[in-house]
Design an enzyme around this catalytic site. Structure first.
Site, PDB file in Angstrom:
ATOM      1  CG  HIS A 193      -1.718  -1.084   1.531  1.00 37.40           C
ATOM      2  ND1 HIS A 193      -1.287  -2.186   2.209  1.00 37.40           N
ATOM      3  CD2 HIS A 193      -3.016  -1.318   1.231  1.00 37.40           C
ATOM      4  CE1 HIS A 193      -2.279  -3.058   2.308  1.00 37.40           C
ATOM      5  NE2 HIS A 193      -3.339  -2.559   1.728  1.00 37.40           N
TER       6      HIS A 193
ATOM      7  CG  ASP B 167       1.832  -1.081   3.371  1.00 36.32           C
ATOM      8  OD1 ASP B 167       1.120  -0.798   4.354  1.00 36.32           O
ATOM      9  OD2 ASP B 167       1.509  -1.927   2.509  1.00 36.32           O
TER      10      ASP B 167
ATOM     11  CG  MET C 217      -0.296  -6.509  -5.340  1.00 39.77           C
ATOM     12  SD  MET C 217      -1.253  -5.276  -4.385  1.00 39.77           S
ATOM     13  CE  MET C 217      -1.876  -6.350  -3.074  1.00 39.77           C
TER      14      MET C 217
ATOM     15  CD  GLU D 256      -7.949  -8.005  -1.340  1.00 42.24           C
ATOM     16  OE1 GLU D 256      -6.967  -7.461  -1.892  1.00 42.24           O
ATOM     17  OE2 GLU D 256      -7.959  -8.326  -0.146  1.00 42.24           O
TER      18      GLU D 256
ATOM     19  CE  LYS E 237     -12.210  -8.835   5.260  1.00 39.94           C
ATOM     20  NZ  LYS E 237     -11.338  -8.036   6.130  1.00 39.94           N
TER      21      LYS E 237
ATOM     22  CD  GLU F  57      -7.194 -11.814   1.875  1.00 40.25           C
ATOM     23  OE1 GLU F  57      -6.895 -10.737   1.323  1.00 40.25           O
ATOM     24  OE2 GLU F  57      -7.191 -11.967   3.103  1.00 40.25           O
TER      25      GLU F  57
ATOM     26  CG  HIS G  80     -11.206 -11.284   1.796  1.00 41.49           C
ATOM     27  ND1 HIS G  80     -10.801 -10.182   1.089  1.00 41.49           N
ATOM     28  CD2 HIS G  80     -10.540 -11.215   2.988  1.00 41.49           C
ATOM     29  CE1 HIS G  80      -9.929  -9.479   1.817  1.00 41.49           C
ATOM     30  NE2 HIS G  80      -9.752 -10.101   2.953  1.00 41.49           N
TER      31      HIS G  80
ATOM     32  CG  ASP H 126      -4.468 -10.975  -1.697  1.00 40.35           C
ATOM     33  OD1 ASP H 126      -3.480 -10.823  -2.433  1.00 40.35           O
ATOM     34  OD2 ASP H 126      -5.093 -10.016  -1.198  1.00 40.35           O
TER      35      ASP H 126
ATOM     36  CG  ASP I 170      -9.517 -10.652   7.424  1.00 41.92           C
ATOM     37  OD1 ASP I 170      -9.247 -11.741   6.903  1.00 41.92           O
ATOM     38  OD2 ASP I 170      -9.123  -9.563   6.980  1.00 41.92           O
TER      39      ASP I 170
ATOM     40  CG  ASP J  41      -5.583 -11.734   6.751  1.00 42.81           C
ATOM     41  OD1 ASP J  41      -6.417 -12.259   6.003  1.00 42.81           O
ATOM     42  OD2 ASP J  41      -5.451 -10.499   6.847  1.00 42.81           O
TER      43      ASP J  41
ATOM     44  CG  ASP K 178      -3.362  -9.924   2.331  1.00 44.31           C
ATOM     45  OD1 ASP K 178      -2.770  -9.524   3.348  1.00 44.31           O
ATOM     46  OD2 ASP K 178      -4.376  -9.371   1.890  1.00 44.31           O
TER      47      ASP K 178
END
Lengths: 388, 388, 388, 388
Positions: free
Chosen positions: C58, C61, C92, C185, C187, C221, C224, C249, C259, C261, C291
């Protein structure tokens, strides 16, 4: 809104709010706070104005972790003064055993014995605070007592350590002469992948294994049972049946989602109606405690709309429940559903096994009747929607 | 497959199958049967050939409801002969209290007292059959004990009637001198909207309220806890911790779906591995009972592939668990996770409250360590996938 | 582990990690960070050492929100140097449209037009950064595009605004001459109660309404779709069928929970196997992007165990998929399941309606066969467990 | 209840019921029927008396599979006469492609080409029936199009076959000159482990791949999206936005459970309110179709209470929605939530990228406002409960 529409909260309704609920700043896993932190003293005043009976708190909600003894005493005195001024009570107190990073692997069930000991020590200090503030109930929510990788903890060891901690703390309360009861708050998951004592049932069973079972009950939360899709009404019913409903956390939640803690009544109004009806019929005398928070897109004003809404909806549902129970159509439908007959014992002393076995031959005849559940349920919907 | 690859089922593994599992004809809510009904005697022979230890049954699986006494005796004798011939045992027996339309509103908790009495009578007859066949455990699954419209039953009344029924039946077993223990099987929903005693926890608590709690344990089922997204391993752990794991139903299920009863291991192999490891480490001595059925698109041959697969996967997982526990890397990672330390008491007799309170000041230092759960969990995956 | 066991990641495997994944500090809704933030440059070096191909990011980030233009350029140059030094690519880039409190009511679908405009502006800046760093794909995750109180947004208006934003940004990319494709993406929920474009399907449909549909695909993902209990393999299959799998993802998640992950492969190994098999068979050429993040109870070392585990499990599953597909027993079972026949057209040009209608009379005969799914699925389990 | 309380169903409300809904005999996976099958002609008369506009049907609901051509014609003529007599219309017709055991592996996506052809043939025959009866919409629910063992079907092949079948059938309708539109009905699972086209989104995307996309829309069902925990209101919103809401199935369902098909409004009254409000505001002109059934513990009288309840609750919610939308407090809260502003375009032709990028610097100021969602949502609850 006039004071006599039945929807105005008053202290006798015993509504309480956690300091952390109205004080929630709107942080979530994907974004920082959207609201300023509130001064607990301000929250006390605002809640009093809105008609709440009291507040509840974690140790750290009031006294930031790391405060000196002097700071602590000053904070507590100032808070106490606000309670005295407003007449608000303390419905329950509890220990924050989840925020500090040391609890990342658990508190009473951390694999690290040092963490477990520190957790018990922190709980003792917090119990002192709760007793000092006159809390009725002391709650334990073991949010970090669980696993993501279940292989890292034998669940039998974890439960043994959990039991040990509650036993030690119950002894502590008795030794100190505090007038406090404990209430365990179950939750299935979040923030851990799976939490020990995930439901009301697991907690009720666990209580039976303690050294002082009579001193310990449960604090069920709407959102927690609902996350797992369990009937909150059935769960609270089992707690009441066992004489173990010592406290209750009211909010709203959709099934199978992250912990939402929405305004009471914001989801599943029928279940909320049934819950309020059950509590009122059972003469539940403890605090009606809202463990919820305003939507994250609210500003500070929205927080108080949220708090008012929780209480208003409870009162509206209580009124609807009273209306429902006296409607002649409902009484008739209840009779058609044979609902009152469920309170009748099935056998009596004179029943012999052979007689009962013979009655099994009557199943075909017994299959013919209906139970009028559609009629009854539609009456409930009618009353809930205010069209009857 | 040679007999010594460790994957060949033998009677000492104590694998059992319900007659209704291999005999499942593939009916579902949207379609009729896709397979012929099996003769229970044929199932006994096929299961013996496959290496199972025994079978389990509902009364109606063997003796169709409505059979005359003479028919019943003939059927039972023929079945008994098949058991004797093959050496198969009866792991458990249970009552079908769900199929007859009279049970549409419940059996022990029907609002109709007549139905409740007939249900107790049918259970007594079925207990007689179970005792006659030498069943080890007698299971109660209350599939119809619940509600769609919760307003139609006060949950406290329902639990009171449920308790009464189990008490009456436990007395019956004692009066008859049968050597039988009871096991309650929890389920959250389906076929009712919400079922009483929805989880292992609720059932364990309920057992503590019975007149003869020692005689009663639980029969947890993978699919049932999993439907609600609860950790089956934690739940079975609590049952083992309580000394109450009297029987177990093995199958597979995805969370949040209709009751699937898939082949053991067909879903969530990690949870299945952890379950098998827990059972083996706890020296669970009861039947390893498969309450599952073949996919509906199978023909009769597929049923026996299904049955063989259940046992094969159990054995493969048991072997993987043994391998896992002796790997030096695993022992090291377990130590890094401090897993063994969880078995150590947290406090000892000499601990004073003040000392424990002081230890809470050490939280910052205690926060620094890690718990190596990623390493440990990856080792588990490696072993499970056979790459280590 | 030697380099040629097939489990050692190499750049040609195209594994990528988000900066925010290995850099995740372990904050959650109930507790603060348990790990220090990582310097993105250090992450680049560590990931290169572990065998990854690239990273993703991002805007925030890398360049903290609020940095001056000079700071931004310095940070980017230093990061670029690390990429050049290690040879890592950028799989990406994406915009953080969720962390700033201004996005509390949505970004592209905020009810406040000013927020919507700022969101588009922030995305444009971030696209510039992505293009500068040579990102292959530009992802849009609309985490704040949703509602808790659905009455506050007409979903038709929200979708219209969403479409407008993507159209504007696609035009921007074309105008700037960037070589970038977009990937949406989906979710279902969290951090909003319900998110627009909740599944792969909704996103695929939405893409068809855009001005430049060819430029836009999806970035599904695991976590998700799995939160909603949907089959990830079916969903990715639909995206591949549509030619729209632009990015993916990878992680792990239990159904019906917050979530999570988790490390790829940490949950549901069978679904992970099927996913890897599908990607490899479809010759998916994009980044294999993780991810995910380490469990919160890990220290910094655990983070790199986590990252290594993601790649190792992917490679182990790819190897198992190859092994599975060449096993003679599998080919036989596939034939018995008629799996290859599904690729055959059902009708041909010469088919008349009357003929097809007549064939319906053959249903009884067609019902007799089985599909060998138990055999096939058990072979899959055998291969997965390494016992075949 | 007088006819002018607004709660009395009349034909202009366009309420329809499936023959299989009021005719549901109460069979479930654990028990046989609890009610007699109804004669479709009797259902027509009863529904007309209750104020419904029409009925819907599967081919086999009216003409039992295996009937001769003569029987078929006799049955259809008698049914037609009942429709003529009562004035009831046929809202939709559909094919039963799930009950016959031949469909156990799928219909249009069975791995067996013979089954796929027979399924198309059966659908053609059934389309003939639907056209003959004047159905407005022809629905496809692919309940068997899915997998338990996902390895047995490549999802890309399955979607290709699904598309082929719909294309062939659309051609058939055009060739026959029938005035029929198609509506695809998505469902995530049950009776298959995972069903293709699991959500509204997946179906909308699939429609875009067809040869005659304009002829095909969706038939969303409350229970189906809700099983997966998706927002039904958002999903229907996306369908309306796409101009694809050709039909709708109304009922009630709890998230994460078996397919319940409860009376409309029996669960989640807030979502039901939002749905009715959306349909009414969007001037949805198709049938309001109830695809639900009475609780299994009902007798025949309960079935008609159930049917009346579905319509009564719809009307009560429509009335509440009208009341809500004209309340001054609601208009004010809507404005405070900026709800109307979401209909405003975000950018206009004159907007340059640089200007939008600069606006991103205003995020801090944009973060300050609130969105009054608590106030708005509480007003909704107030109106729903009839206390405002």
């Amino acid at each position: 809104m006039t004071p006599d529409d039945g929807l105005t909260p008053r202290p006798e309704h015993r509504f309480t709010f956690g300091l952390w609920t109205v004080g929630n700043p709107g942080r979530d896993p994907f974004g920082g706070p959207t609201r300023e932190l509130l001064d607990p003293v301000d929250s006390v005043h605002r809640l009093a104005e809105l008609g709440a009976w009291g507040i509840s708190l974690h140790d750290d909600d009031l006294v930031p972790w790391g405060s000196s003894a002097a700071e602590r005493d000053r904070i507590v005195a100032r808070f106490r003064a606000a309670l005295d001024e407003t007449g608000l009570g303390v419905g329950m107190a509890t220990t924050n055993l989840f925020a500090h990073p040391a609890f990342k692997d658990g508190a009473f069930t951390s694999n690290d014995r040092g963490v477990r000991r520190a957790a018990i020590g922190k709980a003792m200090r917090s119990i002192d605070l709760g007793a000092e503030l006159g809390a009725e109930v002391y709650v334990f929510w073991g949010g970090r007592e669980g696993t993501e990788s279940a292989v890292a903890k034998d669940p039998r060891d974890a439960l043994e350590r959990y039991r040990e901690a509650i036993d030690v703390l119950a002894d502590y309360v008795v030794e100190q002469g505090y007038d406090l009861r404990f209430a365990l708050e179950p939750k299935p998951n979040e923030p851990r992948g799976d939490i020990f004592l995930p439901t009301i049932g697991h907690a009720l069973h666990f209580i039976g294994t303690l050294n002082r079972p009579d001193m310990v009950g449960v604090n069920p939360e709407v959102a927690h049972e609902t996350m797992a899709g369990l009937s909150f009404v059935h769960g609270v019913g089992q707690a009441l049946w066992a004489g173990k409903l010592f406290h209750i956390d009211l909010n709203a939640q959709r099934i199978g989602r992250y912990d939402q803690d929405f305004r009471f009544g914001a989801e599943d109004l029928k279940e909320a109606f049934l819950l309020v009806r059950l509590l009122e019929r059972a003469n539940y005398a403890g605090p009606r405690h809202f463990d919820a928070h305003a939507y994250r897109n609210e500003d500070p004003d929205g927080v108080w709309e949220f708090a008012a809404g929780c209480m208003r909806t409870y009162l509206a549902l209580a009124e609807a429940a009273r209306r429902f129970d006296v409607l002649p159509e409902v009484r008739e439908a209840m009779a058609a559903a044979a609902a009152p007959d469920l309170a009748e014992p099935t056998v009596d002393g004179a029943d012999a096994a052979d007689g009962l076995k013979a009655e099994a031959d009557g199943l075909d005849a017994l299959a013919r009747r209906g139970y009028a559940n559609e009629r009854l349920d539609q009456l409930l919907v009618d009353v809930l929607l205010g069209v009857r």
